[in-house]
Design a protein around this motif. Structure first.
Motif: not given
Ligand SMILES: [Cu+2]
Length: 670
Positions: A108, A112, A291, A293
């Motif tokens: 990330c 995160m 990951h 997001m």
């Molecule tokens: Cu992230």
């Protein structure tokens, strides 16, 4: 050279003050008996006992809660999940965080997912924290190292199954967790397994307001199998699988819908009965992290952005332990290859109508190979010298270098760096006292974001960050000292360190370029300051008031400044932690208070504002009993009993922390 001298003299002044202070304290204590000979033994036993993944207050903690009980660790918090551990008040770029010596890199760009978020408290046995260059064993570092050590049952002549089941509920965020582990041991074969699941909803702050986007779900499991290949050798295979879903980050403009990690290794260990070499332990490993997001959970956004990231690492760790007489040594070879990729995809409302695509990590490869040595020499029975160092070779390559050329035309696509380090310390026991002094020197290479990041939005200061591939190595000069006193009932330890960091990497406002994220106010580029300084101090005390009543207290202080005497961001103000523990038969009672004083030395330039002081009071009670020979403990407690509304100096965007939280847990050993 002049500024180094001035800064060093500053540090010496701090350390002198501390040593004097201890001297006074020590004299006061000296009236008591001074004929203990087994202090060192006791200290060693103490350390072993303490290394359990639980805190004074809580027996079922998360990895983050456990780390928070260390006076060397503070956290940047972006919500309830995956706190970013700061070692010696330095961000994760400056420390090496490993799992059993294996390098794992988060996927990330917004941090995160620190490595600590990919393990669970029930698959760890200890967390090994080393400060400064002494932590250079696993690779080059400035702040030190955090090594997460997994559970690893040893071979035994008697076949045995063992297990632990833990469950609990936390009322504030309705967190429900179930953790189970099992181990089997025999003289030829060993197995360790663990499984866990946590699910939490939004938490409420001290004003009883719900903090939106603070929920999470985490599943973790691990398996380790070892086989004894001969009397003196064994082969071990390990794997961790971790998956987090629907994790909210209230302090960020984005959330995580999925994060997944697979962490695997095969290791071979050979023991030697005679000669210089004691153990030779080698491991090859592979880990992959994905990951995802996005901001579709934030309906207020008109334009959405997906920011997926991937990180894949292959590596080798090989370590030899040597011992001859009063000299012992560890020699370790580390090598790894990491590929980090992160993308930004912008679209109005419909994912297929993509309007923009960019690599925020343009396929950045990092290859590292280094040799580290730790030596320890017992000069006398009461004094010891530790010294060592490492030499690393760090290579970076950016595949889509065009992204880096937008801000740094003609920047190198490939970069090779030498990363040397050296350290030494001396420690001595004088009656009930122990003293140590040490120093270190070491280089680190810029991280992937610092070197190659492209428009990485930082919601703390609301700037987009741009990496610079040609940043110089950060060079740390460090001195440290400690002094301690211990008798049967009382112990006190003071530790201090001072870092002078040359070419300190930090973001500075760029006059060129316009922000890409609609919330951002401008563009910052990673640049090197001439230098920055950091001072850390901690004081730990323990006192056994009566047989079953124990007191503990910790005080920490830190100060960080840049080359223009400005404050560095994320430096913890004066903080304290004090606890009382009482045992009566099968009952245990604990209470603790912790807090930070007002943050005076904040840094508006790096997005900080003044944070007021806060104080948190906690209480818990437990009872241990047996169900058919199964040792069972139940615990009930409350954190932040007074429902204080607060946020700390390192809470991203000043998001408030959790208000009153009642927790219950159950632990069954079988
Ligand atoms: Cu992230």
């Amino acid at each position: 050279m002049n500024f180094i001298l001035i800064s060093y003299s500053d540090a010496m002044r701090y350390i002198t003050i501390i040593v004097c202070f201890l001297g006074i304290f020590a004299n006061a204590q000296n009236i008591e008996n001074d004929t203990l000979t087994t202090e060192l033994e006791e200290i060693k036993i103490d350390v072993v006992v303490k290394k359990k993944i639980e805190t004074e207050m809580k027996m079922a903690v998360t990895v983050d809660e456990f780390l928070a009980s260390s006076d060397q660790i503070s956290f940047i918090k972006r919500g309830a999940y995956a706190w970013e551990p700061l070692l010696n008040n330095m961000s994760t770029e400056r420390s090496t965080v490993t799992i059993d010596g294996m390098h794992v890199f988060g996927a990330c760009t917004d941090k995160m997912d620190p490595i600590t978020s990919y393990v669970e408290s029930n698959n760890l046995s200890t967390i090994d924290i080393k400060s400064g260059q002494e932590g250079g064993m696993h690779g080059s570092t400035v702040a030190g190292s955090i090594d997460l050590k997994r559970k690893n049952t040893s071979f035994s002549e008697i076949k045995e199954w063992k297990g632990v089941y833990q469950s609990g509920f936390e009322f504030n965020n309705k967190q429900f967790f179930n953790l189970g582990n099992i181990s089997f041991t025999s003289n030829k074969f060993v197995a360790d397994g663990s499984i866990s699941y946590r699910k939490a909803e939004n938490y409420s702050d001290g004003n009883n307001n719900e903090v939106n986007h603070s929920q999470f779900k985490k599943f973790n499991s691990s398996l380790g199998l070892a086989y004894k290949t001969s009397d003196l050798s064994s082969l071990r295979v390990d794997a961790i699988f971790d998956q987090a879903n629907d994790v909210g980050y209230p302090a960020l403009p984005m959330d995580l819908w999925l994060s997944r990690a697979i962490i695997t290794s095969v290791s071979y260990k050979q023991l030697f009965e005679e000669g210089l070499i004691g153990v030779w332990d080698s491991k090859i490993y592979f880990n992959a992290i994905e990951h995802y997001m996005d901001d579709t959970t934030r309906p207020e956004n008109l334009v959405h952005m997906d920011m997926p990231g991937w990180s894949t690492t292959y590596g080798l760790v090989s370590k030899i332990n040597l011992k001859k007489g009063n000299y012992s040594s560890e020699v370790q070879l580390n090598a790894y290859d990491n590929l980090s990729i992160a993308e930004m995809r912008m679209y109005p409302q419909d994912r297929t109508e993509r309007t923009m695509f960019a690599y925020s990590w343009p396929w950045v490869t990092t290859k590292y190979a280094g040799l580290s040595v730790n030596n320890s020499l017992e000069v006398t029975e009461k004094s010891q010298v530790n010294f060592g160092g490492s030499l690393g070779l760090n290579y970076n390559h950016s595949k889509y270098v065009d992204f880096n050329w937008i801000f740094h035309p003609g920047a190198s696509q490939e970069k090779t760096r030498f990363l040397p380090s050296l350290y030494a310390d001396y420690n001595v026991d004088v009656k009930q006292f122990n003293f140590s002094v040490g120093g270190g020197y070491g280089h680190r290479a810029p991280s992937v974001s610092e070197g190659y990041g492209y428009y990485i939005y930082n919601s703390f200061d609301r700037y987009d960050y741009i990496g610079n591939p040609d940043l110089k190595n950060e060079i740390s000069y460090e001195i440290n000292a400690s002094a301690g006193f211990k008798n049967e009932k009382f112990s006190l330890q003071a530790k201090a360190n001072y870092f002078h960091i040359q070419n300190y990497i930090i973001g500075r406002i760029l006059s060129m370029g316009s922000p890409m994220n609609y919330q951002s106010v401008g563009v910052k580029g990673y640049t090197s300051l001439d230098y920055a300084i950091l001072f850390n101090f901690s004081l730990n005390a323990k006192y056994d008031i009566i047989e079953h009543l124990h007191w503990k207290g910790t005080l920490t202080y830190a100060r960080g400044k840049d080359n223009k005497d400005g404050n560095l961001p994320f430096i913890r103000p004066l903080s304290y932690q004090t606890s009382l523990q009482y045992h009566y038969k099968d009952f245990g009672f604990q209470t603790s208070i912790n807090g930070d004083l007002k943050q005076i030395n904040y840094s508006p330039e790096y997005g900080e504002d003044k944070t007021p002081s806060y104080i948190v009071w906690n209480l818990s009670a437990d009872y241990t009993f047996y169900i058919n020979n199964f040792r069972t403990t139940i615990q009930v407690g409350a954190e932040n009993i007074l429902n204080e509304y607060y946020s700390t100096y390192a809470d991203w965007g000043n998001i408030p922390r959790m208000g009153r939280n009642i927790f219950t847990s159950l632990k069954i050993n079988f």
